[in-house]
Design an enzyme around this catalytic site. Structure first.
Site, PDB file in Angstrom:
ATOM      1  N   GLU A  50       0.824  -1.219   0.000  1.00 23.30           N
ATOM      2  CA  GLU A  50       0.000   0.000   0.000  1.00 23.30           C
ATOM      3  C   GLU A  50       0.859   1.271   0.000  1.00 23.30           C
ATOM      4  O   GLU A  50       0.332   2.369   0.189  1.00 23.30           O
ATOM      5  CB  GLU A  50      -0.948   0.018   1.211  1.00 23.30           C
ATOM      6  CG  GLU A  50      -1.965  -1.105   1.254  1.00 23.30           C
ATOM      7  CD  GLU A  50      -3.098  -0.968   0.221  1.00 23.30           C
ATOM      8  OE1 GLU A  50      -3.086   0.009  -0.547  1.00 23.30           O
ATOM      9  OE2 GLU A  50      -3.966  -1.852   0.206  1.00 23.30           O
ATOM     10  N   HIS A 110      -3.176   2.514   8.532  1.00 28.18           N
ATOM     11  CA  HIS A 110      -4.307   1.708   8.044  1.00 28.18           C
ATOM     12  C   HIS A 110      -4.453   0.464   8.910  1.00 28.18           C
ATOM     13  O   HIS A 110      -3.470  -0.210   9.197  1.00 28.18           O
ATOM     14  CB  HIS A 110      -4.058   1.284   6.594  1.00 28.18           C
ATOM     15  CG  HIS A 110      -5.010   0.236   6.107  1.00 28.18           C
ATOM     16  ND1 HIS A 110      -6.367   0.440   6.018  1.00 28.18           N
ATOM     17  CD2 HIS A 110      -4.809  -1.043   5.702  1.00 28.18           C
ATOM     18  CE1 HIS A 110      -6.951  -0.658   5.569  1.00 28.18           C
ATOM     19  NE2 HIS A 110      -6.036  -1.585   5.373  1.00 28.18           N
ATOM     20  N   HIS A 120      -7.831  -2.526  10.569  1.00 30.22           N
ATOM     21  CA  HIS A 120      -9.155  -3.129  10.377  1.00 30.22           C
ATOM     22  C   HIS A 120      -9.951  -3.145  11.690  1.00 30.22           C
ATOM     23  O   HIS A 120     -10.120  -4.209  12.292  1.00 30.22           O
ATOM     24  CB  HIS A 120      -8.997  -4.580   9.887  1.00 30.22           C
ATOM     25  CG  HIS A 120      -8.346  -4.719   8.556  1.00 30.22           C
ATOM     26  ND1 HIS A 120      -8.075  -5.953   7.980  1.00 30.22           N
ATOM     27  CD2 HIS A 120      -7.925  -3.785   7.659  1.00 30.22           C
ATOM     28  CE1 HIS A 120      -7.515  -5.765   6.803  1.00 30.22           C
ATOM     29  NE2 HIS A 120      -7.393  -4.471   6.579  1.00 30.22           N
ATOM     30  N   GLU A 131     -17.931  13.343  21.751  1.00 33.38           N
ATOM     31  CA  GLU A 131     -16.532  13.473  21.348  1.00 33.38           C
ATOM     32  C   GLU A 131     -16.366  13.568  19.830  1.00 33.38           C
ATOM     33  O   GLU A 131     -15.402  14.155  19.352  1.00 33.38           O
ATOM     34  CB  GLU A 131     -15.730  12.250  21.831  1.00 33.38           C
ATOM     35  CG  GLU A 131     -15.317  12.300  23.275  1.00 33.38           C
ATOM     36  CD  GLU A 131     -14.209  13.316  23.519  1.00 33.38           C
ATOM     37  OE1 GLU A 131     -13.188  13.259  22.835  1.00 33.38           O
ATOM     38  OE2 GLU A 131     -14.393  14.165  24.407  1.00 33.38           O
ATOM     39  N   HIS A 136     -13.810  -3.308   4.765  1.00 33.14           N
ATOM     40  CA  HIS A 136     -12.365  -3.528   4.774  1.00 33.14           C
ATOM     41  C   HIS A 136     -11.700  -2.880   5.992  1.00 33.14           C
ATOM     42  O   HIS A 136     -11.175  -3.577   6.847  1.00 33.14           O
ATOM     43  CB  HIS A 136     -11.748  -2.993   3.472  1.00 33.14           C
ATOM     44  CG  HIS A 136     -10.268  -3.203   3.380  1.00 33.14           C
ATOM     45  ND1 HIS A 136      -9.592  -3.354   2.191  1.00 33.14           N
ATOM     46  CD2 HIS A 136      -9.309  -3.282   4.331  1.00 33.14           C
ATOM     47  CE1 HIS A 136      -8.306  -3.532   2.419  1.00 33.14           C
ATOM     48  NE2 HIS A 136      -8.107  -3.481   3.721  1.00 33.14           N
TER      49      HIS A 136
END
Ligand code: ZN
Length: 272
Positions: free
Chosen positions: A118, A141, A143, A171, A212
């Site tokens: 990535e 990144h 999950h 928040e 994802h």
């Protein structure tokens, strides 16, 4: 390069963060990747002129505006849980070359490892975030479970998704008043999702990839992780209250928060 390099503040904070993300369950198997732009001070203090090029690679998408910059990057196929055990294998430092057409590996990636697949997405995102914020440093990144779950349960409309998030916890609007970016489902690991994600990063520090995961950008490791934690908490509340919610925060309450904290809230999401 200094021999105590692994004990520098940025290395220890990134290694700790990768472990925390793994322990949270947000980086199963080979999931998760991270890139951190080193500051001039960090380069001067820990790299200086003592630089040895291990290998060089071309970039699919050149990034001339990142010319000569240094990034600490996670390796392709490296589980986050293993980074703490062998950081010099699962992390590496690259320097973008003069014209932005490729990069040199100058530390790490022991055993012929290479940067995350990535990396093109990360570099495009860094370019856009630096345009928006010269203090920007990190793209992360992972999950997070409930954030992913919410993308199965909520309509995939960016404004509607943002409004729901803001209505789930006081928040949320304080932490991301600019809202969040939401892409349609796309094939990951290619140039198209990278370009689309970077496009969102012109305006947002958070981009959700439905079914994802999430990308977060920030001025520090803590800030990027904090964004993900805030999103994930709201998504968790959304999922566990599904079918049971009697009320959420109203638009007026969100506006009252924005006024009280003098926030520059994204227009067009709640009525003003
Ligand atoms: Zn992923």
């Amino acid at each position: 390069m200094a021999t105590d390099f692994l004990n520098t503040p940025f290395m220890t904070s990134i290694i700790d963060t990768c472990s925390q993300i793994y322990q949270a369950g947000w980086a199963e198997n080979h999931a998760g990747n991270l890139s951190y732009l080193l500051t001039e001070e960090e380069i001067e203090a820990y790299i200086g002129t003592d630089k040895k090029v291990i290998s060089s690679r071309k970039l699919e998408v050149p990034c001339p505006n990142l010319s000569n910059k240094y990034f600490l990057v996670t390796a392709a196929g490296s589980p986050f849980k293993n980074i703490i055990k062998e950081p010099d294998k699962h992390l590496g430092i690259i320097q973008i070359n003069e014209d932005g057409s490729g990069f040199d590996i100058i530390w790490g990636f022991r055993g012929n490892k290479r940067p995350t697949s990535e990396l093109p997405t990360h570099l495009l995102c860094h370019s856009e975030r630096l345009e928006a914020d010269d203090q920007h440093r990190i793209v992360l990144h992972c999950h997070p479970d409930y954030t992913i779950a919410m993308t199965f349960m909520h309509e995939l409309d960016q404004n509607a998704f943002t409004k729901t998030m803001w209505s789930l916890n006081s928040e949320c609007v304080l932490v991301f008043p600019e809202g969040l970016g939401l892409l349609p489902w796309m094939v990951c690991g290619n140039g198209e999702i990278g370009m689309e994600t970077a496009g969102k990063m012109k305006e947002f520090r958070i981009v959700i990839w439905p079914h994802h995961g999430i990308l977060a950008a920030g001025q520090s490791v803590d800030q990027a992780l904090g964004l993900i934690e805030t999103i994930e908490k709201a998504a968790r509340v959304y999922v566990v209250t599904d079918g049971k919610r009697k009320q959420c925060m109203t638009e007026d309450q969100i506006i009252a928060l924005a006024d009280a904290f003098h926030l520059n809230v994204r227009k067009g999401i709640v009525m003003e």
